[in-house]
Design a protein around this motif. Structure first.
Motif, PDB file in Angstrom:
ATOM      1  N   ALA A  26       0.833  -1.205   0.000  1.00 14.15           N
ATOM      2  CA  ALA A  26       0.000   0.000   0.000  1.00 14.15           C
ATOM      3  C   ALA A  26       0.865   1.252   0.000  1.00 14.15           C
ATOM      4  CB  ALA A  26      -0.922  -0.010   1.212  1.00 14.15           C
ATOM      5  N   GLU A  27       1.916   1.255   0.795  1.00 13.87           N
ATOM      6  CA  GLU A  27       2.807   2.415   0.837  1.00 13.87           C
ATOM      7  C   GLU A  27       3.523   2.609  -0.498  1.00 13.87           C
ATOM      8  OE1 GLU A  27       5.255   3.971   4.388  1.00 13.87           O
ATOM      9  OE2 GLU A  27       6.579   2.521   3.394  1.00 13.87           O
ATOM     10  N   GLU A  28       4.010   1.529  -1.073  1.00 15.49           N
ATOM     11  CA  GLU A  28       4.722   1.617  -2.351  1.00 15.49           C
ATOM     12  C   GLU A  28       3.829   2.187  -3.452  1.00 15.49           C
ATOM     13  OE1 GLU A  28       6.401  -1.458  -5.789  1.00 15.49           O
ATOM     14  OE2 GLU A  28       6.244  -2.159  -3.698  1.00 15.49           O
ATOM     15  N   PHE A  29       2.554   1.804  -3.464  1.00 15.29           N
ATOM     16  CA  PHE A  29       1.656   2.243  -4.528  1.00 15.29           C
ATOM     17  C   PHE A  29       1.038   3.614  -4.270  1.00 15.29           C
ATOM     18  CE2 PHE A  29       1.143  -2.485  -5.364  1.00 15.29           C
ATOM     19  CZ  PHE A  29       1.964  -2.459  -6.492  1.00 15.29           C
ATOM     20  N   GLY A  30       1.389   4.261  -3.188  1.00 13.71           N
ATOM     21  CA  GLY A  30       0.958   5.637  -2.965  1.00 13.71           C
ATOM     22  C   GLY A  30      -0.302   5.814  -2.156  1.00 13.71           C
ATOM     23  N   PHE A  31      -0.793   4.749  -1.506  1.00  7.72           N
ATOM     24  CA  PHE A  31      -1.956   4.911  -0.634  1.00  7.72           C
ATOM     25  C   PHE A  31      -1.561   5.748   0.577  1.00  7.72           C
ATOM     26  CE2 PHE A  31      -3.243   1.356  -3.205  1.00  7.72           C
ATOM     27  CZ  PHE A  31      -4.613   1.504  -3.341  1.00  7.72           C
ATOM     28  N   GLU A  32      -2.476   6.576   1.019  1.00 12.24           N
ATOM     29  CA  GLU A  32      -2.206   7.479   2.137  1.00 12.24           C
ATOM     30  C   GLU A  32      -2.174   6.776   3.478  1.00 12.24           C
ATOM     31  OE1 GLU A  32      -4.697  10.913   4.528  1.00 12.24           O
ATOM     32  OE2 GLU A  32      -5.485   8.965   3.928  1.00 12.24           O
ATOM     33  N   SER A  33      -3.029   5.759   3.675  1.00  9.89           N
ATOM     34  CA  SER A  33      -3.285   5.280   5.026  1.00  9.89           C
ATOM     35  C   SER A  33      -3.606   3.797   5.053  1.00  9.89           C
ATOM     36  CB  SER A  33      -4.436   6.080   5.659  1.00  9.89           C
ATOM     37  OG  SER A  33      -5.526   6.229   4.755  1.00  9.89           O
ATOM     38  N   PHE A  34      -3.454   3.220   6.256  1.00  6.38           N
ATOM     39  CA  PHE A  34      -3.622   1.789   6.481  1.00  6.38           C
ATOM     40  C   PHE A  34      -4.473   1.607   7.729  1.00  6.38           C
ATOM     41  CE2 PHE A  34      -2.085  -2.456   7.865  1.00  6.38           C
ATOM     42  CZ  PHE A  34      -2.208  -3.152   6.667  1.00  6.38           C
ATOM     43  N   ARG A  74       7.540   3.543   6.300  1.00  8.85           N
ATOM     44  CA  ARG A  74       8.170   4.847   6.503  1.00  8.85           C
ATOM     45  C   ARG A  74       7.193   6.005   6.424  1.00  8.85           C
ATOM     46  NH1 ARG A  74      10.777   6.397   2.667  1.00  8.85           N
ATOM     47  NH2 ARG A  74      10.104   4.887   1.111  1.00  8.85           N
ATOM     48  N   ARG A  75       6.136   5.870   5.620  1.00  9.82           N
ATOM     49  CA  ARG A  75       5.325   7.032   5.289  1.00  9.82           C
ATOM     50  C   ARG A  75       3.850   6.859   5.606  1.00  9.82           C
ATOM     51  NH1 ARG A  75       1.796   7.703   1.692  1.00  9.82           N
ATOM     52  NH2 ARG A  75       2.297   5.734   0.663  1.00  9.82           N
ATOM     53  N   ILE A  76       3.326   5.681   5.419  1.00  7.90           N
ATOM     54  CA  ILE A  76       1.880   5.491   5.427  1.00  7.90           C
ATOM     55  C   ILE A  76       1.282   5.858   6.786  1.00  7.90           C
ATOM     56  CG2 ILE A  76       1.838   3.050   6.131  1.00  7.90           C
ATOM     57  CD1 ILE A  76      -0.196   2.717   3.689  1.00  7.90           C
ATOM     58  N   LEU A  77       0.125   6.545   6.757  1.00  7.67           N
ATOM     59  CA  LEU A  77      -0.550   6.931   7.984  1.00  7.67           C
ATOM     60  C   LEU A  77      -1.288   5.731   8.580  1.00  7.67           C
ATOM     61  CD1 LEU A  77      -2.036  10.430   7.036  1.00  7.67           C
ATOM     62  CD2 LEU A  77       0.198   9.881   8.021  1.00  7.67           C
ATOM     63  N   LEU A  78      -1.491   5.762   9.886  1.00 11.48           N
ATOM     64  CA  LEU A  78      -2.071   4.643  10.618  1.00 11.48           C
ATOM     65  C   LEU A  78      -3.484   4.993  11.063  1.00 11.48           C
ATOM     66  CD1 LEU A  78       1.064   3.997  12.858  1.00 11.48           C
ATOM     67  CD2 LEU A  78       0.541   2.967  10.621  1.00 11.48           C
ATOM     68  N   GLY A  79      -4.422   4.057  10.870  1.00 13.18           N
ATOM     69  CA  GLY A  79      -5.819   4.334  11.208  1.00 13.18           C
ATOM     70  C   GLY A  79      -6.528   3.122  11.775  1.00 13.18           C
ATOM     71  N   THR A  80      -7.626   3.373  12.464  1.00 14.78           N
ATOM     72  CA  THR A  80      -8.506   2.312  12.942  1.00 14.78           C
ATOM     73  C   THR A  80      -9.879   2.527  12.335  1.00 14.78           C
ATOM     74  OG1 THR A  80      -9.067   3.618  14.912  1.00 14.78           O
ATOM     75  CG2 THR A  80      -7.298   1.995  15.126  1.00 14.78           C
ATOM     76  N   GLY A  81     -10.534   1.432  12.013  1.00 17.22           N
ATOM     77  CA  GLY A  81     -11.843   1.573  11.393  1.00 17.22           C
ATOM     78  C   GLY A  81     -12.776   0.435  11.778  1.00 17.22           C
ATOM     79  N   ARG A 107       2.563   9.366  12.813  1.00 15.37           N
ATOM     80  CA  ARG A 107       1.687   8.798  11.778  1.00 15.37           C
ATOM     81  C   ARG A 107       0.383   8.220  12.331  1.00 15.37           C
ATOM     82  NH1 ARG A 107       4.466   4.492   8.679  1.00 15.37           N
ATOM     83  NH2 ARG A 107       6.181   4.421  10.176  1.00 15.37           N
ATOM     84  N   MET A 108       0.145   8.305  13.652  1.00 13.47           N
ATOM     85  CA  MET A 108      -1.126   7.818  14.211  1.00 13.47           C
ATOM     86  C   MET A 108      -2.172   8.911  14.033  1.00 13.47           C
ATOM     87  SD  MET A 108      -2.480   5.136  15.787  1.00 13.47           S
ATOM     88  CE  MET A 108      -4.112   5.359  15.069  1.00 13.47           C
ATOM     89  N   ARG A 109      -2.543   9.157  12.771  1.00 13.82           N
ATOM     90  CA  ARG A 109      -3.317  10.343  12.425  1.00 13.82           C
ATOM     91  C   ARG A 109      -4.755  10.062  12.043  1.00 13.82           C
ATOM     92  NH1 ARG A 109      -0.990  14.570  14.655  1.00 13.82           N
ATOM     93  NH2 ARG A 109       0.362  13.138  15.760  1.00 13.82           N
ATOM     94  N   LEU A 110      -5.152   8.779  11.951  1.00  7.22           N
ATOM     95  CA  LEU A 110      -6.502   8.480  11.482  1.00  7.22           C
ATOM     96  C   LEU A 110      -7.220   7.532  12.435  1.00  7.22           C
ATOM     97  CD1 LEU A 110      -5.735   8.334   7.675  1.00  7.22           C
ATOM     98  CD2 LEU A 110      -7.144  10.021   8.847  1.00  7.22           C
TER      99      LEU A 110
END
Length: 283
Positions: A26-34, A74-81, A107-110
């Protein structure tokens, strides 16, 4: 428009290599968040609507998983859903979330919180199911107070929690947003009154979604908040077209979260890559 990915441990498993490989793709392909979902405890006969939840479904702890993912990305934002907020003590939760934010470099932004829909799950953690909305409201206020507090300490006297002179460190790296998930009118009002974002469930009709988001905005205005600062996240799918995305953007949606439906790592990676190319996520 931002795009996130949801990883369901009941579907994909809690294998560490699979989890981290998914996040890295997901990070490699440019997704913002996980994102990861949560259920604290299931039980025989548990159902959400008409959907039965077998009690053996492996719902791994989302915050532990996100901490693990943070160490390998390194980059992807972290979220709970969503994180089931009434089933966590807000003082210890404030510490856990701030720690993940610090260790991940902010990165614990979502963080997206909900109240849960399973009475047996509430019973398992000793929570009155009918009180969970009030508990969530109180917990949001406590989290924000503790993160903003200094060495003089924070006190709180509410219906469910009372403490004095509490100091919780480390602090998040900047303001840690709290998004509100859920499809009820109460969830929409909670998002407008207290939330940094709104993430409704996937079972609403188009008209219900329109009314719910309108309720978010009118509640924010009545509370003296800027409704344009409340982000709007929606579920999407890998077969969406750019035109579908434009339609959602016109409705005020700021983020779309995709939940891939193929457990095979190779096919999943190919599907994520094709979607990212179609939406121009990668450069």
């Amino acid at each position: 428009m931002e795009f996130g990915i949801s990883y369901s441990t009941p579907f994909f498993g809690a294998d560490p290599e699979t989890l981290l490989g998914f996040a890295r793709d997901a990070e490699e392909f440019g997704f913002e968040s996980f994102y990861l979902p949560e259920h604290v405890a299931l039980y025989p006969g548990a159902k959400i609507g008409e959907v039965a939840l077998p009690p053996s479904l492996p719902y791994a702890d989302p915050l532990e998983c996100l901490s693990f993912v943070a160490a390998g990305t390194r980059r992807i934002l972290l979220g709970t859903g969503v994180l089931l907020l009434p089933y966590h003590h807000p003082v210890t939760l404030a510490k856990r979330l701030a720690t993940i934010d610090v260790l991940s470099g902010g990165r614990m932004r979502l963080l997206t919180v909900g109240v849960g829909a399973l009475p047996g799950e509430a019973r398992a953690v000793g929570v009155d199911f009918a009180s969970r909305g009030r508990r969530a409201d109180e917990a949001i206020d406590i989290l924000r107070a503790l993160w903003a507090g200094d060495e003089s300490g924070v006190g709180f006297a509410g219906e469910f929690h009372r403490f004095e002179d509490a100091c919780v460190y480390p602090k998040p790296l900047g303001e840690l947003p709290i998004h509100v998930g859920g499809s009820s009118a109460a969830a929409a009002r909670r998002a407008g009154l207290r939330g940094d974002g709104y993430f409704p469930g996937g079972r609403l009709t188009a008209e219900e979604r329109r009314r719910q988001f309108a309720l978010v905005r009118t509640t924010a205005i009545a509370a003296g908040r800027d409704p344009d600062r409340v982000q709007y996240t929606r579920w999407g799918s890998l077969d969406m077209s750019p035109e579908d995305v434009e339609t959602l953007a016109a409705e005020g949606v700021t983020r779309i979260v995709i939940s891939p439906g193929d457990a095979d790592p190779g096919r999943r990676r190919d599907a994520l890559g094709a979607f990212a190319a179609q939406m121009s996520l990668t450069t």
